[in-house]
Design a protein around this motif. Structure first.
Motif, short mmCIF file in Angstrom:
data_model
loop_
_atom_site.label_atom_id
_atom_site.label_comp_id
_atom_site.label_asym_id
_atom_site.label_seq_id
_atom_site.Cartn_x
_atom_site.Cartn_y
_atom_site.Cartn_z
N ASP A 13 0.80 -1.14 0.13
CA ASP A 13 0.04 -0.16 0.01
C ASP A 13 0.83 1.15 0.14
N ALA A 14 0.36 2.42 -0.55
CA ALA A 14 1.03 3.53 -0.61
C ALA A 14 1.15 4.26 0.78
N ILE A 15 2.40 4.75 0.97
CA ILE A 15 2.81 5.25 2.21
C ILE A 15 2.68 6.90 1.94
N SER A 16 1.94 7.64 2.81
CA SER A 16 1.31 8.79 2.68
C SER A 16 2.30 9.78 3.34
N SER A 17 3.05 9.37 4.47
CA SER A 17 3.71 10.60 5.28
C SER A 17 4.72 9.71 5.95
N GLN A 49 -0.93 13.03 7.33
CA GLN A 49 0.55 13.42 7.89
C GLN A 49 0.71 12.76 9.22
N ILE A 50 1.78 12.61 9.59
CA ILE A 50 2.36 12.40 10.84
C ILE A 50 3.41 13.32 11.20
N SER A 51 3.61 13.52 12.74
CA SER A 51 4.85 14.33 13.21
C SER A 51 5.25 13.78 14.50
N CYS A 52 6.49 13.90 15.05
CA CYS A 52 7.01 13.35 16.17
C CYS A 52 7.25 14.42 16.99
N ASN A 53 7.09 14.60 18.19
CA ASN A 53 7.44 15.89 18.91
C ASN A 53 8.94 15.82 19.12
N SER A 54 9.72 16.97 19.67
CA SER A 54 11.19 16.79 19.60
C SER A 54 11.86 16.26 21.03
N LYS A 55 10.80 15.62 21.83
CA LYS A 55 11.14 14.78 22.85
C LYS A 55 10.78 13.29 22.62
N SER A 66 8.33 11.49 22.40
CA SER A 66 7.09 11.26 23.57
C SER A 66 5.71 11.17 22.96
N PHE A 67 5.50 11.95 21.95
CA PHE A 67 4.46 11.93 21.36
C PHE A 67 4.29 11.78 19.90
N LEU A 68 3.32 11.30 19.32
CA LEU A 68 3.04 11.11 17.82
C LEU A 68 1.74 11.62 17.32
N ALA A 69 1.64 12.73 16.45
CA ALA A 69 0.30 13.04 16.03
C ALA A 69 0.06 12.62 14.79
N ALA A 70 -1.15 12.23 14.40
CA ALA A 70 -1.57 11.60 13.09
C ALA A 70 -2.68 12.23 12.47
N ALA A 71 -2.90 13.12 11.43
CA ALA A 71 -4.13 13.67 10.97
C ALA A 71 -4.45 12.95 9.72
N ASP A 72 -6.16 12.81 10.02
CA ASP A 72 -6.62 12.04 9.18
C ASP A 72 -8.05 12.50 8.20
N SER A 109 -5.35 17.79 6.84
CA SER A 109 -4.22 17.32 5.96
C SER A 109 -2.73 17.58 6.45
N SER A 110 -2.73 18.05 7.66
CA SER A 110 -1.56 18.52 8.16
C SER A 110 -1.31 18.77 9.53
N VAL A 111 -0.27 18.39 10.19
CA VAL A 111 -0.13 18.52 11.61
C VAL A 111 1.28 18.55 11.99
N GLN A 112 1.42 19.51 12.93
CA GLN A 112 2.85 19.56 13.48
C GLN A 112 2.86 20.11 14.85
N PHE A 113 3.98 19.72 15.67
CA PHE A 113 4.18 20.00 17.12
C PHE A 113 5.14 21.22 17.05
N LEU A 114 4.82 22.20 18.00
CA LEU A 114 5.86 23.59 18.33
C LEU A 114 6.74 23.22 19.24
N PRO A 115 7.87 22.99 18.97
CA PRO A 115 9.01 22.67 20.02
C PRO A 115 9.13 23.74 21.04
N TRP A 116 8.60 24.75 20.84
CA TRP A 116 8.95 25.86 21.94
C TRP A 116 7.74 26.01 22.78
#
Length: 200
Positions: free
Chosen positions: A62-66, A121-127, A129-135, A163-170
């Motif tokens: 299957d296709a990989i989206s992120s 889209q998926i995103s991992c925070n700077s520590k 400790s968490f993963l975010a997944a937007a669907d 369509s998109s998700v990101q953590f803010l490191p600060w």
């Protein structure tokens, strides 16, 4: 010398996929490392100092989206600390984690299937400790990586596809999402509530 500099600045064509490439990410800690994913179900790892693809990881058909690197780990390409050695890949409604130091790349170390619809889209925070997944349902799932369980579901923010998700490191408890409803939302994901909505 000028010819060499021009060659260094010229675009590179990275070859490794057998079908359309869907996403591309660069290592934060190693500027030469780039990873791509495609509709062929493969993750490719490139070192821009080298001519050919360094690794091709087949995760399925299957296709990989992120893609996203896991932050704050040692790398297969370096012995120093602070470089990524794990990659998260989203395919359909599932997220798989692959350790680049393992001899068998095809077997994920971890997998998460908490989203109900296709992940964009998926995103991992700077520590790490968490993963975010937007669907596609407009939901953002926050996953506790260390406990390997869902942490929060961010819903009722987007009217349709997120369509998109990101953590803010600060801001350690803030995540930003964007959707096809033309909204950008800032969430306090510790409480599961939005605190700023910008409608474009």
């Amino acid at each position: 010398r000028s010819e060499a500099m021009d060659a260094a600045r010229s675009p590179r064509r990275l070859r490794g996929h057998s079908s359309t490439a869907t996403c591309c990410i660069a290592s934060r800690d190693r500027p030469n490392i780039v990873s791509t994913a495609g509709e062929d179900g493969c993750v490719c790892l490139f070192d821009l100092r080298c001519k050919d693809v360094q690794l091709v990881i087949k995760l399925g058909f299957d296709a990989i989206s992120s893609l996203c690197f896991k932050q704050g780990a040692s790398s297969h390409f370096t012995t120093s600390q602070g470089n990524e050695n794990m990659i998260y890949a989203a395919s359909g409604s599932e997220i798989k984690c692959v350790d680049l130091q393992m001899p068998t790349f095809e077997k994920p170390m971890e997998s998460y299937a908490y989203n109900m619809e296709e992940i964009n889209q998926i995103s991992c925070n700077s520590k790490s400790s968490f993963l975010a997944a937007a669907d596609d349902s407009g939901v953002v799932k926050i996953i506790d990586i260390r406990q390997c369980r869902p942490f929060k579901t961010l819903r009722s923010g987007h009217a349709n596809i997120c369509s998109s998700v990101q953590f803010l490191p600060w801001k350690p408890w803030t995540v930003v999402s964007g959707g096809l409803d033309s909204k950008m939302i800032m969430w306090d994901f510790s409480k599961g509530r939005p605190f700023l909505v910008a409608d474009f």
